[in-house]
Design a protein around this motif. Structure first.
Motif, PDB file in Angstrom:
ATOM      1  N   VAL A   1       0.794  -1.249   0.013  1.00 50.48           N
ATOM      2  CA  VAL A   1       0.019  -0.042   0.112  1.00 50.48           C
ATOM      3  C   VAL A   1       0.934   1.189   0.068  1.00 50.48           C
ATOM      4  N   VAL A   2       1.920   1.373   0.761  1.00 52.78           N
ATOM      5  CA  VAL A   2       2.845   2.234   0.532  1.00 52.78           C
ATOM      6  C   VAL A   2       3.377   2.449  -0.716  1.00 52.78           C
TER       7      VAL A   2
ATOM      8  N   SER B   1       0.923   4.285  -3.150  1.00 50.55           N
ATOM      9  CA  SER B   1       0.580   5.601  -2.758  1.00 50.55           C
ATOM     10  C   SER B   1       1.654   6.464  -3.414  1.00 50.55           C
TER      11      SER B   1
ATOM     12  N   GLY C   1       5.439   6.179   4.702  1.00 47.29           N
ATOM     13  CA  GLY C   1       5.022   5.068   5.736  1.00 47.29           C
ATOM     14  C   GLY C   1       5.758   5.194   6.912  1.00 47.29           C
TER      15      GLY C   1
ATOM     16  N   GLY D   1      -2.202  10.645   3.032  1.00 43.36           N
ATOM     17  CA  GLY D   1      -2.376   9.485   2.458  1.00 43.36           C
ATOM     18  C   GLY D   1      -1.484   8.666   2.666  1.00 43.36           C
ATOM     19  N   GLY D   2      -0.364   8.868   3.630  1.00 41.12           N
ATOM     20  CA  GLY D   2       0.535   8.038   4.274  1.00 41.12           C
ATOM     21  C   GLY D   2      -0.103   6.971   5.042  1.00 41.12           C
ATOM     22  N   HIS D   3       0.761   5.945   5.018  1.00 47.73           N
ATOM     23  CA  HIS D   3       0.260   4.721   5.954  1.00 47.73           C
ATOM     24  C   HIS D   3       0.905   4.383   7.293  1.00 47.73           C
TER      25      HIS D   3
ATOM     26  N   PHE E   1      -5.942   9.604  12.023  1.00 45.37           N
ATOM     27  CA  PHE E   1      -5.783   8.522  11.245  1.00 45.37           C
ATOM     28  C   PHE E   1      -7.089   7.886  11.078  1.00 45.37           C
TER      29      PHE E   1
ATOM     30  N   ILE F   1      -7.640   1.041   8.453  1.00 48.10           N
ATOM     31  CA  ILE F   1      -7.854   0.207   7.199  1.00 48.10           C
ATOM     32  C   ILE F   1      -7.982  -1.302   7.604  1.00 48.10           C
TER      33      ILE F   1
ATOM     34  N   ARG G   1      -4.407   4.833   7.969  1.00 49.00           N
ATOM     35  CA  ARG G   1      -3.717   6.001   6.638  1.00 49.00           C
ATOM     36  C   ARG G   1      -4.036   7.332   7.352  1.00 49.00           C
ATOM     37  N   LYS G   2      -3.190   8.212   7.017  1.00 42.95           N
ATOM     38  CA  LYS G   2      -3.263   9.651   7.573  1.00 42.95           C
ATOM     39  C   LYS G   2      -4.591  10.073   6.640  1.00 42.95           C
TER      40      LYS G   2
END
Length: 215
Positions: free
Chosen positions: A45-46, A49, A114, A143-145, A187, A190, A213-214
Motif C-alpha cells: 500500500v505504501v 501511494s 509510511g 495519505g501516508g500509511h 488516522f 484500514i 492511513r493519514k
C-alpha cells in the motif's frame, strides 16, 4: 520528569540487552507467516501511494528494517538505544540507522510514505502516547500509511495493562481504545490483524497489527 525517566530507563535497559536481543529476534519472521503477510501488505500500500520513504521507528537491531528493504521500500531505522543502532549498522551497512526518539523525530513535516511502529510503543507511558501518535501524523505525507504492532490487553474496559516485559516496564493496549486514539490523531483504520497466542508462547497475549492511513 516521568516521561524523561521512562525513556532513559528504557534506553539503558535496551543498551544492556542489545546483543542478546539481536541474537534472539534476528530470525523471528521465519516462523511468523502472518507477520510477514501484514508487512508485505504494508509495503504494497505504501508503494502504491507513491515513492515516499518509510521510517521504522523503534527499529531495534534493524532486522525488520532490512525485511522492508527486501520488500522494495526505501526505508531507514530510528531507535533510542545507541547500542541497538550500532548493531543495526554493523549487520546492515547498506541501510541508514539513526539514534532518535519517536516523540521528536528528526524528519520534516509530511515527507514519509509510511511509518512502521512494531512493538515500539509498548514502553511509552499511556499519557504520552498521544504525543507519539501526533508525531507519526506529522511526518507522514497526506495519505501516508502507519502500521503499528502491540500486545492486546485482556479487558477491553481498561485501555492499558502493565505486563512483565523482560527488558523494561511495558504496557498492553485495548485495540479499540488505540484505534480511537488514532482517529483523534488524524488516522483512519484500514485493517487490523489479530494473532492468537500459540501454546508455546511464554505470554498468552493476543498480538495486534493495525494498518491506518493519514486522513
Amino acid at each position: 520528569m516521568v516521561e524523561h525517566d521512562a525513556l532513559s530507563a528504557t534506553r539503558e535497559a535496551y543498551d544492556a540487552a542489545a546483543p542478546v536481543y539481536a541474537q534472539l529476534f534476528r530470525g523471528e519472521l521465519r516462523d511468523r507467516p502472518l507477520d510477514r503477510a501484514i508487512l508485505s501488505a504494508f509495503a504494497e500500500v505504501v508503494s502504491a501511494s507513491g515513492d515516499g520513504q518509510v521510517a521504522d521507528l523503534g527499529c531495534g537491531p534493524g532486522h525488520i528494517t532490512a525485511h522492508l528493504d527486501e520488500l522494495g521500500l526505501v526505508v531507514f531505522g530510528v531507535d533510542a538505544s545507541p547500542a541497538m543502532i550500532k548493531l543495526a549498522r554493523h549487520a546492515y551497512p547498506h541501510l541508514r540507522f539513526d539514534v532518535g526518539s519517536m516523540a521528536a523525530v528528526n524528519i520534516a513535516d509530511g515527507v514519509l510514505g509510511g511509518v512502521l511502529s512494531r512493538w515500539s510503543i509498548i514502553h511509552t507511558p499511556p499519557q504520552e502516547l498521544p504525543v507519539i501518535l501526533a508525531e507519526f501524523h506529522r511526518v507522514l505525507a497526506p495519505g501516508g500509511h502507519l502500521l503499528i504492532g502491540f500486545s492486546a490487553s485482556d479487558d477491553p474496559s481498561h485501555p492499558t495493562q502493565v505486563f512483565d516485559h523482560t527488558v523494561a516496564l511495558a504496557y498492553r493496549w485495548s485495540p479499540d481504545h488505540l484505534v480511537a486514539m488514532l482517529r483523534k490523531s488524524g488516522f483512519a483504520e484500514i485493517a487490523r490483524m489479530v494473532r492468537q497466542p500459540q501454546t508455546t508462547d511464554r505470554r498468552q497475549f493476543q498480538e495486534i497489527h493495525l494498518l491506518a492511513r493519514k486522513a
